[in-house]
Motif scaffolding. Structure first.
Motif, short mmCIF file in Angstrom:
data_model
loop_
_atom_site.label_atom_id
_atom_site.label_comp_id
_atom_site.label_asym_id
_atom_site.label_seq_id
_atom_site.Cartn_x
_atom_site.Cartn_y
_atom_site.Cartn_z
N ILE A 182 -29.15 47.26 45.57
CA ILE A 182 -28.13 47.73 44.77
C ILE A 182 -28.71 48.33 43.57
O ILE A 182 -29.74 47.77 43.15
CB ILE A 182 -27.13 46.78 44.36
N ASN A 187 -21.84 37.69 40.31
CA ASN A 187 -21.96 36.16 40.50
C ASN A 187 -22.84 35.38 39.43
O ASN A 187 -22.13 34.78 38.73
CB ASN A 187 -22.84 36.04 41.76
N PRO A 189 -29.90 34.82 43.13
CA PRO A 189 -29.83 36.49 43.30
C PRO A 189 -28.98 37.25 42.46
O PRO A 189 -27.78 36.70 42.22
CB PRO A 189 -29.79 36.50 44.80
N VAL A 190 -29.60 38.33 42.29
CA VAL A 190 -28.65 39.41 41.35
C VAL A 190 -28.42 40.82 42.13
O VAL A 190 -29.65 41.31 42.46
CB VAL A 190 -29.04 39.53 39.92
N ALA A 211 -24.24 41.86 40.48
CA ALA A 211 -24.14 41.12 39.03
C ALA A 211 -23.00 40.56 38.61
O ALA A 211 -22.62 39.92 37.57
CB ALA A 211 -24.63 41.98 37.99
N THR A 254 -26.68 31.74 48.49
CA THR A 254 -25.31 32.47 48.56
C THR A 254 -24.83 32.79 49.99
O THR A 254 -23.59 32.77 50.06
CB THR A 254 -25.67 34.01 47.90
N GLU A 276 -29.70 33.51 54.29
CA GLU A 276 -30.38 34.98 54.60
C GLU A 276 -31.18 35.13 53.59
O GLU A 276 -31.05 34.48 52.49
CB GLU A 276 -29.02 35.82 54.55
N THR A 281 -22.36 45.40 50.66
CA THR A 281 -23.71 45.38 51.65
C THR A 281 -23.37 44.44 52.59
O THR A 281 -24.43 44.04 53.31
CB THR A 281 -24.65 44.97 50.58
N ASN A 307 -21.55 40.84 52.90
CA ASN A 307 -20.58 39.68 52.80
C ASN A 307 -19.28 39.89 52.14
O ASN A 307 -18.49 39.32 52.57
CB ASN A 307 -21.55 38.79 52.01
N THR A 308 -19.12 40.70 51.03
CA THR A 308 -17.80 41.22 50.55
C THR A 308 -16.82 41.73 51.59
O THR A 308 -15.76 41.34 51.68
CB THR A 308 -18.03 41.89 49.27
#
Ligand code: F0G
Length: 350
Positions: free
Chosen positions: A243, A192, A186-187, A190, A318, A287, A86, A88-89
């Motif tokens: 997600i 993290n 935040p999730v 999932a 995050t 964010e 989404t 960041n990764t």
């Protein structure tokens, strides 16, 4: 000793294979910031701290897991990495791949990635592919691709990502001298929350640091773990957590339950209101997705389901606000312009 990044710092605690060859941008060691003005706004009587993960090298917590995943991949001779994201990764994978001299391919849901993240992925030289679909479609494609071709998968279904990400739990315990009473975060996919729980348990077993309760927070339009079933068309302003089929959903539910905590959902309005409050009360701009953990905490306190009195609560923020300026930039419509004369300035300020 100079800071060397999360792998050297916590090497003995990380389950990484011997071939791992450390690729680092000196991620981690992020501040745990007391936010007393925000705590007072939520009713007061407790210590609230923000783990400010937006200060990692590519601007999000993903760098902790990415240093581990890319270091392992390089050590076994991989030439390219691939992920769905989404945003960041994608930026993080691109940065660490660049650092390692590898090719990075990132798949993103078309039109649903915040500007700062897309810009990051491009800046670090990744090949960016837009998918007509959601993050979940992109992740499915990445899994199919890596079954067929020798590309290293660096989404958080890669176990080394979690090894790196759990270092955030270690840092929280090292700073506080013990685990907090609650950890809110935040999730999305999932990974993290799963990694934090691994980290807290490992530290507790080895050094008796205690265990926090986990409050995982999803956006109401993308809340499969709250609804109990996948969401086909997830929708939220917090695009980072847009997600519908979290890859580590089962583990997240297990972590929340084992900790004596829970996973809840908050509305987009609650997320944006918390993003604004945190920035305006404390000078921390995160964010939208990153404000979800705090928005969930505020909702729990307001509803009376949660009594924070005397507790030490850590909220994980995050990603940096600069990643996703869209929501804030809508306010430029209200900007005032003056001619270059003192009287005109006095008129608008005083
Ligand atoms: N916060 C931010 C800013 C994120 O970018 C993400 C996930 C999360 C929270 C949720 O973490 O997935 O481990 O539950 N972003 C992923 C990405 C999906 O592609 O950048 P999670």
């Amino acid at each position: 000793m100079a800071y060397t990044g999360v792998i050297p710092r916590y090497r003995e605690w990380l389950n990484l294979p011997p071939h791992t060859q450390v690729i680092s941008l000196l991620e981690g060691d992020t501040p745990l910031v007391l936010v007393p003005r925000l705590a007072a706004q939520l009713g007061g009587g407790f210590d609230l701290l923000v783990k400010y993960e937006g200060l990692n090298p590519s601007g999000s917590f993903k760098d902790r897991g990415m240093t581990a995943a890319v270091s392992e991949a390089v050590g076994r001779g991989a030439k390219a990495v691939i992920c769905a994201s989404t945003g960041n990764t994608a930026a993080s994978a691109a940065a660490y791949a660049a650092r390692a001299g590898l090719k990075a391919v990132v798949l993103i849901p078309e039109g649903k990635v915040a500007l700062g993240k897309l810009a990051g992925a491009l800046a670090y030289g990744a090949q960016v592919v837009q998918v007509e679909g959601s993050f979940d479609d992109a992740l499915r494609l990445v899994v199919e691709m890596t079954r067929k071709h020798p590309l290293a998968l660096v989404n958080s279904i890669n176990p080394y990502r979690l090894e790196g990400q759990k270092t955030a739990a270690f840092e929280v315990c090292d700073t506080l001298g013990r685990a907090p009473d609650w950890l809110c975060l935040p999730v999305g996919n999932a990974g993290n929350i799963t990694a934090y729980w691994m980290g807290f348990r490992q530290y507790h077993e080895a050094q008796g640091t205690g265990l926090p309760r986990l409050l995982g927070v999803q956006a109401a339009g993308a809340a499969p773990l709250v609804l109990g079933h996948p969401v086909e068309h997830p929708e939220t302003v917090a695009t980072a957590i847009r997600i519908g089929r979290p890859a580590r959903g089962e583990q997240a539910l297990e972590a929340a339950q084992q900790s004596g905590g829970r996973i809840i959902a908050v509305s987009d309005d609650e997320i944006l209101a918390m993003q604004r409050l945190l920035a305006e009360e404390e000078g921390l701009w995160v964010e939208p997705a990153s404000a979800a953990g705090l928005a969930g905490l505020a909702a729990e306190i307001r509803s009376g389901r949660f009594d924070p009195a005397g507790k030490t609560i850590v909220a994980v923020c995050t990603g940096h606000g600069l990643k996703d300026p869209d929501a804030v930039l809508r306010r430029t419509a209200d900007l005032v312009t003056v001619p270059p004369r003192l009287a005109a300035l006095e008129e608008v300020i005083l």
